[in-house]
Design a protein around this motif. Structure first.
Motif, PDB file in Angstrom:
ATOM      1  N   VAL A  62       0.371  -0.883  -0.169  1.00  0.00           N
ATOM      2  CA  VAL A  62       0.208   0.021   0.443  1.00  0.00           C
ATOM      3  C   VAL A  62       0.842   1.208   0.399  1.00  0.00           C
ATOM      4  CG1 VAL A  62      -2.133  -0.638   1.132  1.00  0.00           C
ATOM      5  CG2 VAL A  62      -0.234  -0.094   2.355  1.00  0.00           C
ATOM      6  N   ALA A  63       1.886   1.052  -0.086  1.00  0.00           N
ATOM      7  CA  ALA A  63       2.571   2.338   0.613  1.00  0.00           C
ATOM      8  C   ALA A  63       4.608   1.908   0.656  1.00  0.00           C
ATOM      9  CB  ALA A  63       2.340   3.244   1.355  1.00  0.00           C
ATOM     10  N   LEU A  64       5.325   2.562   0.138  1.00  0.00           N
ATOM     11  CA  LEU A  64       6.361   2.617   0.311  1.00  0.00           C
ATOM     12  C   LEU A  64       7.051   3.979   0.574  1.00  0.00           C
ATOM     13  CD1 LEU A  64       8.718   0.495  -1.482  1.00  0.00           C
ATOM     14  CD2 LEU A  64      10.207   2.452  -1.665  1.00  0.00           C
ATOM     15  N   GLY A  65       8.394   3.722   1.766  1.00  0.00           N
ATOM     16  CA  GLY A  65       8.690   5.016   1.551  1.00  0.00           C
ATOM     17  C   GLY A  65      10.651   5.005   1.930  1.00  0.00           C
ATOM     18  N   LYS A  66      10.851   6.034   1.285  1.00  0.00           N
ATOM     19  CA  LYS A  66      12.537   6.181   0.960  1.00  0.00           C
ATOM     20  C   LYS A  66      13.184   6.283   2.002  1.00  0.00           C
ATOM     21  CE  LYS A  66      14.011   7.369  -2.715  1.00  0.00           C
ATOM     22  NZ  LYS A  66      14.923   8.968  -3.782  1.00  0.00           N
ATOM     23  N   ALA A  67      14.464   5.276   2.227  1.00  0.00           N
ATOM     24  CA  ALA A  67      14.955   5.591   3.025  1.00  0.00           C
ATOM     25  C   ALA A  67      15.319   6.896   3.296  1.00  0.00           C
ATOM     26  CB  ALA A  67      16.368   4.574   3.529  1.00  0.00           C
ATOM     27  N   HIS A  68      16.196   7.586   4.923  1.00  0.00           N
ATOM     28  CA  HIS A  68      16.636   8.926   4.508  1.00  0.00           C
ATOM     29  C   HIS A  68      17.624   8.580   4.344  1.00  0.00           C
ATOM     30  CE1 HIS A  68      17.559  12.822   6.628  1.00  0.00           C
ATOM     31  NE2 HIS A  68      19.076  12.265   7.161  1.00  0.00           N
ATOM     32  N   GLY A  69      18.633   9.353   3.557  1.00  0.00           N
ATOM     33  CA  GLY A  69      19.692   9.673   2.821  1.00  0.00           C
ATOM     34  C   GLY A  69      19.972   8.686   1.748  1.00  0.00           C
ATOM     35  N   ALA A  70      18.552   8.400   1.438  1.00  0.00           N
ATOM     36  CA  ALA A  70      19.153   7.634   0.085  1.00  0.00           C
ATOM     37  C   ALA A  70      19.419   7.795  -0.855  1.00  0.00           C
ATOM     38  CB  ALA A  70      17.211   6.645  -0.079  1.00  0.00           C
ATOM     39  N   ALA A  71      19.695   7.003  -2.653  1.00  0.00           N
ATOM     40  CA  ALA A  71      20.054   7.986  -3.283  1.00  0.00           C
ATOM     41  C   ALA A  71      19.038   8.923  -3.781  1.00  0.00           C
ATOM     42  CB  ALA A  71      20.538   6.776  -4.142  1.00  0.00           C
ATOM     43  N   ALA A  72      19.561   9.437  -4.872  1.00  0.00           N
ATOM     44  CA  ALA A  72      18.311  10.030  -5.804  1.00  0.00           C
ATOM     45  C   ALA A  72      17.600   9.384  -6.359  1.00  0.00           C
ATOM     46  CB  ALA A  72      18.860  11.315  -6.115  1.00  0.00           C
ATOM     47  N   GLY A  73      16.979   9.596  -6.975  1.00  0.00           N
ATOM     48  CA  GLY A  73      15.965   9.097  -8.156  1.00  0.00           C
ATOM     49  C   GLY A  73      14.689   8.297  -7.731  1.00  0.00           C
ATOM     50  N   SER A  74      14.077   7.457  -8.440  1.00  0.00           N
ATOM     51  CA  SER A  74      12.500   6.883  -8.283  1.00  0.00           C
ATOM     52  C   SER A  74      12.363   5.280  -7.482  1.00  0.00           C
ATOM     53  CB  SER A  74      11.855   6.728  -9.709  1.00  0.00           C
ATOM     54  OG  SER A  74      10.610   6.104  -8.809  1.00  0.00           O
ATOM     55  N   CYS A  75      11.571   5.643  -6.575  1.00  0.00           N
ATOM     56  CA  CYS A  75      11.120   4.030  -5.739  1.00  0.00           C
ATOM     57  C   CYS A  75      10.360   4.052  -5.103  1.00  0.00           C
ATOM     58  CB  CYS A  75      12.510   4.006  -4.772  1.00  0.00           C
ATOM     59  SG  CYS A  75      12.356   2.353  -3.331  1.00  0.00           S
ATOM     60  N   ASP A  76       8.852   3.457  -6.111  1.00  0.00           N
ATOM     61  CA  ASP A  76       8.260   3.107  -5.188  1.00  0.00           C
ATOM     62  C   ASP A  76       7.321   1.473  -5.282  1.00  0.00           C
ATOM     63  OD1 ASP A  76       7.025   2.189  -7.982  1.00  0.00           O
ATOM     64  OD2 ASP A  76       6.749   4.741  -8.910  1.00  0.00           O
ATOM     65  N   ALA A  77       6.036   1.429  -5.333  1.00  0.00           N
ATOM     66  CA  ALA A  77       5.413   0.257  -5.209  1.00  0.00           C
ATOM     67  C   ALA A  77       5.144  -0.108  -5.987  1.00  0.00           C
ATOM     68  CB  ALA A  77       3.749  -0.140  -4.610  1.00  0.00           C
ATOM     69  N   SER A  78       5.864  -0.063  -7.513  1.00  0.00           N
ATOM     70  CA  SER A  78       6.131  -0.935  -8.616  1.00  0.00           C
ATOM     71  C   SER A  78       7.608  -1.586  -8.890  1.00  0.00           C
ATOM     72  CB  SER A  78       5.734   0.128  -9.720  1.00  0.00           C
ATOM     73  OG  SER A  78       6.340   1.515 -10.001  1.00  0.00           O
ATOM     74  N   ASP A  79       8.696  -1.009  -8.106  1.00  0.00           N
ATOM     75  CA  ASP A  79       9.658  -1.513  -8.021  1.00  0.00           C
ATOM     76  C   ASP A  79       9.818  -2.931  -7.019  1.00  0.00           C
ATOM     77  OD1 ASP A  79      12.044   0.397  -9.146  1.00  0.00           O
ATOM     78  OD2 ASP A  79      10.517   1.365  -7.593  1.00  0.00           O
ATOM     79  N   TYR A  80       8.886  -3.059  -6.221  1.00  0.00           N
ATOM     80  CA  TYR A  80       8.546  -4.633  -5.562  1.00  0.00           C
ATOM     81  C   TYR A  80       7.084  -5.221  -6.247  1.00  0.00           C
ATOM     82  CZ  TYR A  80      11.686  -2.040  -2.598  1.00  0.00           C
ATOM     83  OH  TYR A  80      12.372  -1.683  -1.860  1.00  0.00           O
ATOM     84  N   VAL A  81       7.648  -6.864  -5.815  1.00  0.00           N
ATOM     85  CA  VAL A  81       6.051  -7.753  -6.213  1.00  0.00           C
ATOM     86  C   VAL A  81       6.198  -8.639  -5.338  1.00  0.00           C
ATOM     87  CG1 VAL A  81       8.354  -9.214  -7.744  1.00  0.00           C
ATOM     88  CG2 VAL A  81       5.359  -9.009  -8.668  1.00  0.00           C
ATOM     89  N   ILE A  82       5.199  -8.807  -4.697  1.00  0.00           N
ATOM     90  CA  ILE A  82       4.264 -10.069  -3.483  1.00  0.00           C
ATOM     91  C   ILE A  82       4.263 -10.933  -4.729  1.00  0.00           C
ATOM     92  CG2 ILE A  82       3.662 -10.692  -1.796  1.00  0.00           C
ATOM     93  CD1 ILE A  82       2.774  -7.830  -1.091  1.00  0.00           C
ATOM     94  N   ASP A  83       4.841 -12.492  -4.183  1.00  0.00           N
ATOM     95  CA  ASP A  83       4.656 -13.835  -4.859  1.00  0.00           C
ATOM     96  C   ASP A  83       4.185 -14.682  -4.462  1.00  0.00           C
ATOM     97  OD1 ASP A  83       5.223 -15.855  -6.965  1.00  0.00           O
ATOM     98  OD2 ASP A  83       7.151 -16.878  -5.295  1.00  0.00           O
ATOM     99  N   LYS A  84       3.253 -14.924  -4.566  1.00  0.00           N
ATOM    100  CA  LYS A  84       2.332 -15.628  -3.806  1.00  0.00           C
ATOM    101  C   LYS A  84       1.516 -14.791  -3.033  1.00  0.00           C
ATOM    102  CE  LYS A  84       4.759 -20.062  -4.787  1.00  0.00           C
ATOM    103  NZ  LYS A  84       5.590 -21.228  -3.781  1.00  0.00           N
ATOM    104  N   PRO A  85       1.317 -14.284  -3.218  1.00  0.00           N
ATOM    105  CA  PRO A  85       0.399 -12.916  -1.779  1.00  0.00           C
ATOM    106  C   PRO A  85      -1.281 -13.661  -1.352  1.00  0.00           C
ATOM    107  CG  PRO A  85      -0.860 -12.345  -4.242  1.00  0.00           C
ATOM    108  CD  PRO A  85       0.514 -13.731  -4.439  1.00  0.00           C
ATOM    109  N   ARG A  86      -1.876 -14.519  -2.138  1.00  0.00           N
ATOM    110  CA  ARG A  86      -3.043 -15.249  -1.521  1.00  0.00           C
ATOM    111  C   ARG A  86      -2.792 -16.926  -0.607  1.00  0.00           C
ATOM    112  NH1 ARG A  86      -7.481 -18.286  -2.135  1.00  0.00           N
ATOM    113  NH2 ARG A  86      -9.096 -17.596  -0.926  1.00  0.00           N
ATOM    114  N   MET A  87      -2.612 -17.064   0.434  1.00  0.00           N
ATOM    115  CA  MET A  87      -1.715 -17.846   1.602  1.00  0.00           C
ATOM    116  C   MET A  87      -3.045 -18.440   2.048  1.00  0.00           C
ATOM    117  SD  MET A  87       1.205 -15.799   3.462  1.00  0.00           S
ATOM    118  CE  MET A  87       0.417 -13.804   2.958  1.00  0.00           C
ATOM    119  N   ARG A  88      -3.956 -19.560   1.931  1.00  0.00           N
ATOM    120  CA  ARG A  88      -4.590 -20.372   2.149  1.00  0.00           C
ATOM    121  C   ARG A  88      -3.962 -20.786   3.898  1.00  0.00           C
ATOM    122  NH1 ARG A  88      -9.209 -20.962  -0.300  1.00  0.00           N
ATOM    123  NH2 ARG A  88      -9.589 -22.733   1.284  1.00  0.00           N
ATOM    124  N   VAL A  89      -5.369 -20.544   4.105  1.00  0.00           N
ATOM    125  CA  VAL A  89      -5.456 -20.751   6.100  1.00  0.00           C
ATOM    126  C   VAL A  89      -6.270 -21.976   6.944  1.00  0.00           C
ATOM    127  CG1 VAL A  89      -5.784 -19.719   8.371  1.00  0.00           C
ATOM    128  CG2 VAL A  89      -5.037 -18.736   6.652  1.00  0.00           C
TER     129      VAL A  89
END
Length: 82
Positions: free
Chosen positions: A13-40
Motif C-alpha cells: 500500500v505504500a513505500l517510504g524511501k530511507a533517509h539519505g537514500a540515493a536520488a531517483g525514483s522508488c515506489d511500489a512498482s519496484d516490488y512484487v509479492i509472489d504468492k500474495p494469497r495464502m490459504r489458512v
C-alpha cells in the motif's frame, strides 16, 4: 465469538524511501509479492493468534538504477477472506 479465515491476501500500500537514500525514483512498482494469497482454513476465536507463511516480496528487475530503493520501508495491508 469466532470466525473462519479461509485465506489471507497481502498487497503493497505504500513505500517510504530511507533517509539519505540515493536520488531517483522508488515506489511500489519496484516490488512484487509472489504468492500474495495464502490459504489458512482455520477458525479463530477471540484472542487466538495465527502464524502463516508463503508470501515473498522481491525487487523487480528494471532496466533503470534502483539504488533509491535501498533501505526502503514497505507498508503492507493484509485482507482476510472469510
Amino acid at each position: 465469538m469466532s470466525t473462519l479465515i479461509n485465506a489471507i491476501t497481502f498487497i503493497i500500500v505504500a513505500l517510504g524511501k530511507a533517509h539519505g537514500a540515493a536520488a531517483g525514483s522508488c515506489d511500489a512498482s519496484d516490488y512484487v509479492i509472489d504468492k500474495p494469497r495464502m490459504r489458512v482454513d482455520r477458525v479463530l476465536a477471540a484472542h487466538d493468534t495465527l502464524e502463516f507463511t508463503g508470501a515473498v516480496i522481491s525487487l523487480v528487475d528494471k532496466s533503470v538504477n534502483q539504488n533509491a530503493c535501498r533501505g526502503s520501508t514497505i507498508r503492507l495491508q493484509y485482507n482476510t477472506t472469510p
